[in-house]
Design a protein around this motif. Structure first.
Motif, PDB file in Angstrom:
ATOM      1  N   LEU A  16      37.412  47.786  44.011  1.00 41.05           N
ATOM      2  CA  LEU A  16      38.258  47.084  43.034  1.00 41.05           C
ATOM      3  C   LEU A  16      37.420  46.404  41.948  1.00 41.05           C
ATOM      4  O   LEU A  16      37.962  45.937  40.952  1.00 41.05           O
ATOM      5  CB  LEU A  16      39.136  46.049  43.744  1.00 41.05           C
ATOM      6  CG  LEU A  16      40.259  46.627  44.610  1.00 41.05           C
ATOM      7  CD1 LEU A  16      40.962  45.521  45.383  1.00 41.05           C
ATOM      8  CD2 LEU A  16      41.271  47.396  43.762  1.00 41.05           C
ATOM      9  N   SER A  17      36.099  46.345  42.142  1.00 39.34           N
ATOM     10  CA  SER A  17      35.249  45.641  41.161  1.00 39.34           C
ATOM     11  C   SER A  17      35.461  46.126  39.730  1.00 39.34           C
ATOM     12  O   SER A  17      35.620  45.310  38.818  1.00 39.34           O
ATOM     13  CB  SER A  17      33.771  45.770  41.514  1.00 39.34           C
ATOM     14  OG  SER A  17      33.544  45.147  42.719  1.00 39.34           O
ATOM     15  N   PRO A  18      35.478  47.469  39.495  1.00 41.73           N
ATOM     16  CA  PRO A  18      35.658  47.900  38.103  1.00 41.73           C
ATOM     17  C   PRO A  18      37.037  47.564  37.548  1.00 41.73           C
ATOM     18  O   PRO A  18      37.261  47.681  36.348  1.00 41.73           O
ATOM     19  CB  PRO A  18      35.489  49.432  38.170  1.00 41.73           C
ATOM     20  CG  PRO A  18      35.152  49.779  39.560  1.00 41.73           C
ATOM     21  CD  PRO A  18      35.364  48.593  40.430  1.00 41.73           C
TER      22      PRO A  18
ATOM     23  N   LEU B  73      34.026  40.775  40.578  1.00 40.33           N
ATOM     24  CA  LEU B  73      33.746  40.393  41.966  1.00 40.33           C
ATOM     25  C   LEU B  73      34.895  40.846  42.848  1.00 40.33           C
ATOM     26  O   LEU B  73      35.952  40.234  42.838  1.00 40.33           O
ATOM     27  CB  LEU B  73      33.638  38.866  42.093  1.00 40.33           C
ATOM     28  CG  LEU B  73      32.622  38.137  41.229  1.00 40.33           C
ATOM     29  CD1 LEU B  73      32.744  36.641  41.451  1.00 40.33           C
ATOM     30  CD2 LEU B  73      31.221  38.609  41.553  1.00 40.33           C
ATOM     31  N   ALA B  74      34.727  41.919  43.570  1.00 38.07           N
ATOM     32  CA  ALA B  74      35.815  42.364  44.453  1.00 38.07           C
ATOM     33  C   ALA B  74      35.285  43.373  45.445  1.00 38.07           C
ATOM     34  O   ALA B  74      34.296  44.065  45.177  1.00 38.07           O
ATOM     35  CB  ALA B  74      36.946  42.989  43.639  1.00 38.07           C
ATOM     36  N   GLY B  75      35.963  43.439  46.575  1.00 39.02           N
ATOM     37  CA  GLY B  75      35.615  44.443  47.578  1.00 39.02           C
ATOM     38  C   GLY B  75      36.363  45.738  47.298  1.00 39.02           C
ATOM     39  O   GLY B  75      36.519  46.129  46.136  1.00 39.02           O
TER      40      GLY B  75
ATOM     41  N   GLY C  82      47.104  44.690  37.543  1.00 38.82           N
ATOM     42  CA  GLY C  82      47.099  44.942  36.096  1.00 38.82           C
ATOM     43  C   GLY C  82      45.667  45.228  35.677  1.00 38.82           C
ATOM     44  O   GLY C  82      45.019  46.126  36.217  1.00 38.82           O
ATOM     45  N   ASN C  83      45.142  44.402  34.758  1.00 39.37           N
ATOM     46  CA  ASN C  83      43.730  44.558  34.386  1.00 39.37           C
ATOM     47  C   ASN C  83      42.828  43.624  35.184  1.00 39.37           C
ATOM     48  O   ASN C  83      41.654  43.472  34.863  1.00 39.37           O
ATOM     49  CB  ASN C  83      43.530  44.335  32.885  1.00 39.37           C
ATOM     50  CG  ASN C  83      43.888  45.584  32.106  1.00 39.37           C
ATOM     51  OD1 ASN C  83      44.063  46.655  32.691  1.00 39.37           O
ATOM     52  ND2 ASN C  83      44.015  45.468  30.797  1.00 39.37           N
ATOM     53  N   GLY C  84      43.393  42.968  36.185  1.00 38.20           N
ATOM     54  CA  GLY C  84      42.590  42.122  37.072  1.00 38.20           C
ATOM     55  C   GLY C  84      41.944  40.937  36.366  1.00 38.20           C
ATOM     56  O   GLY C  84      40.877  40.476  36.771  1.00 38.20           O
ATOM     57  N   CYS C  85      42.605  40.404  35.337  1.00 39.25           N
ATOM     58  CA  CYS C  85      42.028  39.274  34.578  1.00 39.25           C
ATOM     59  C   CYS C  85      42.403  37.946  35.205  1.00 39.25           C
ATOM     60  O   CYS C  85      41.756  36.932  34.948  1.00 39.25           O
ATOM     61  CB  CYS C  85      42.540  39.293  33.138  1.00 39.25           C
ATOM     62  SG  CYS C  85      42.177  40.825  32.340  1.00 39.25           S
ATOM     63  N   ASN C  86      43.470  37.944  35.971  1.00 40.24           N
ATOM     64  CA  ASN C  86      43.932  36.703  36.586  1.00 40.24           C
ATOM     65  C   ASN C  86      43.925  36.856  38.097  1.00 40.24           C
ATOM     66  O   ASN C  86      44.838  36.422  38.778  1.00 40.24           O
ATOM     67  CB  ASN C  86      45.353  36.389  36.095  1.00 40.24           C
ATOM     68  CG  ASN C  86      45.453  34.990  35.572  1.00 40.24           C
ATOM     69  OD1 ASN C  86      44.432  34.333  35.378  1.00 40.24           O
ATOM     70  ND2 ASN C  86      46.652  34.513  35.353  1.00 40.24           N
ATOM     71  N   LEU C  87      42.887  37.495  38.582  1.00 42.30           N
ATOM     72  CA  LEU C  87      42.862  37.898  39.983  1.00 42.30           C
ATOM     73  C   LEU C  87      41.475  37.686  40.575  1.00 42.30           C
ATOM     74  O   LEU C  87      40.473  38.014  39.936  1.00 42.30           O
ATOM     75  CB  LEU C  87      43.209  39.394  40.047  1.00 42.30           C
ATOM     76  CG  LEU C  87      43.245  40.022  41.424  1.00 42.30           C
ATOM     77  CD1 LEU C  87      44.464  39.514  42.193  1.00 42.30           C
ATOM     78  CD2 LEU C  87      43.332  41.539  41.293  1.00 42.30           C
ATOM     79  N   LEU C  88      41.477  37.149  41.794  1.00 41.89           N
ATOM     80  CA  LEU C  88      40.236  36.980  42.531  1.00 41.89           C
ATOM     81  C   LEU C  88      40.432  37.672  43.875  1.00 41.89           C
ATOM     82  O   LEU C  88      41.421  37.399  44.559  1.00 41.89           O
ATOM     83  CB  LEU C  88      40.019  35.479  42.728  1.00 41.89           C
ATOM     84  CG  LEU C  88      38.614  34.941  42.803  1.00 41.89           C
ATOM     85  CD1 LEU C  88      37.756  35.442  41.664  1.00 41.89           C
ATOM     86  CD2 LEU C  88      38.664  33.422  42.791  1.00 41.89           C
TER      87      LEU C  88
END
Ligand code: FAD
Length: 292
Positions: A17-19, A25-27, A59-65
């Motif tokens: 999920l990092s990209p 930062l993601a697994g 979505g685009n992972g901008c508000n996601l940890l």
């Protein structure tokens, strides 16, 4: 997994999920799905729901940890053109939930539609922006919303009128699991005026948040009548650092991700700020960022 076999052409196993996140930062997720149509997405949702397989939209992972090393179940990306298009309906425009805010601004500017140009520089998709009711100095995007197309909790495609939904600066009370598209209404304006406002907003955004740096944010919702950033500034949290995660000195509601950062640094920093604000101001900051 046997229940997902019919979706094999659109599913990848154990996908990083990092990209797909702004912080990088993601697994991994157990399954990453990119459906080709609304109907296929609705069928996938129903299969997951019936068989109790966790189902998430990215979505685009901008508000996601992403805290989990492996996010269980299915993560869906709305990257297919079926979810990213723009339809000019005369008085309104229908935008696919997977379309980027940037492409929406571009579509509006080319069609003399005013309102979105001041969102320039905010990363994310239309779906993610609707969910958090993304805002800038001119106001929240909910002021342009007319209708929302969703998949409801039974897997049925439905249209929600704006009047059915209550928006606030903390988001909205939409409880449907998938946003498919959003219909917006804009004022018509001259290209020169739109471009002028866009340039002005772009300059002030570059001052507010230097570009080209990975961030985690927007971290906290604004408490009633206050802003999370100003509370953090008053509390002296600017530039507070845990490992490779640092509160941004220009806007405290964003965390700068340095190259050595790990997701635990970000989580510990968030916890440290929350606790400090509670002790100092007796305010419980609520997370805006989603944590998986
Ligand atoms: C550098 C930076 C600057 C920012 N500036 C601003 C700003 O000025 N103002 C502001 O308000 N915000 C700002 N944000 C926050 C962020 O950009 C927005 O909230 C953004 O719109 C999130 O969209 P996304 O597609 O990245 O959502 P994601 O991070 O991918 O997802 C966020 C949540 O929305 C859900 N979601 C996404 N799409 C859908 C869908 N189609 N259906 C159902 N659920 C969905 C996800 O499941 C998740 O729970 C900023 C963020 C960053 C990193």
């Amino acid at each position: 997994m046997k229940y997902l076999m019919e979706f094999e052409p659109i599913i990848k196993k154990s996908s990083s999920l990092s990209p797909h996140t702004f912080s990088g930062l993601a697994g991994v997720c157990e399954y990453l799905a990119e459906p080709r149509s609304k109907e296929e997405l609705a069928a996938l949702f129903k299969t997951c729901h019936t068989n109790k397989i966790p189902f998430r939209i990215l979505g685009n992972g901008c508000n996601l940890l992403v805290r989990s090393a492996v996010v269980p179940g299915v993560v869906v990306k709305l990257t297919n053109p079926a979810f990213c298009g723009f339809e000019n309906l005369g008085n309104t425009v229908r935008m696919g939930a997977g379309a980027s805010i940037f492409s929406a601004i571009s579509f509006c500017s080319q069609n003399n539609m005013a309102g979105f140009e001041t969102l320039i520089g905010i990363p994310g998709t239309i779906g993610g922006a609707l969910l958090s009711n993304t805002s800038d100095k001119s106001g929240p995007i909910s002021r342009f919303v007319r209708k929302i197309e969703v998949i409801d909790s039974l897997g049925i495609i439905q249209i929600r009128d704006k009047e059915e939904i209550s928006f606030s600066d903390k988001g909205n009370d939409l409880r449907d699991p998938v946003i498919l598209s959003v219909e917006f209404a804009f004022e018509i304006d001259k290209t020169e005026s739109i471009v002028k406002r866009l340039r002005k907003a772009w300059i002030s955004r570059k001052i507010q948040l230097p570009l080209g740096v990975p961030y985690a944010g927007k971290i906290f919702k604004n408490p009633r009548g206050l802003t999370a950033a100003s509370l953090m500034e008053q509390g002296g949290f600017q530039k507070t650092k845990v490992g490779g995660a640092e509160i941004c000195d220009r806007d405290s509601n964003y965390i700068v991700i340095h190259p050595n950062a790990v997701v635990e640094d970000v989580l510990r920093l968030i916890e440290q700020v929350k606790q400090g604000i509670r002790e100092r101001f007796n305010v419980d900051l609520e997370l805006e960022i989603t944590i998986w």
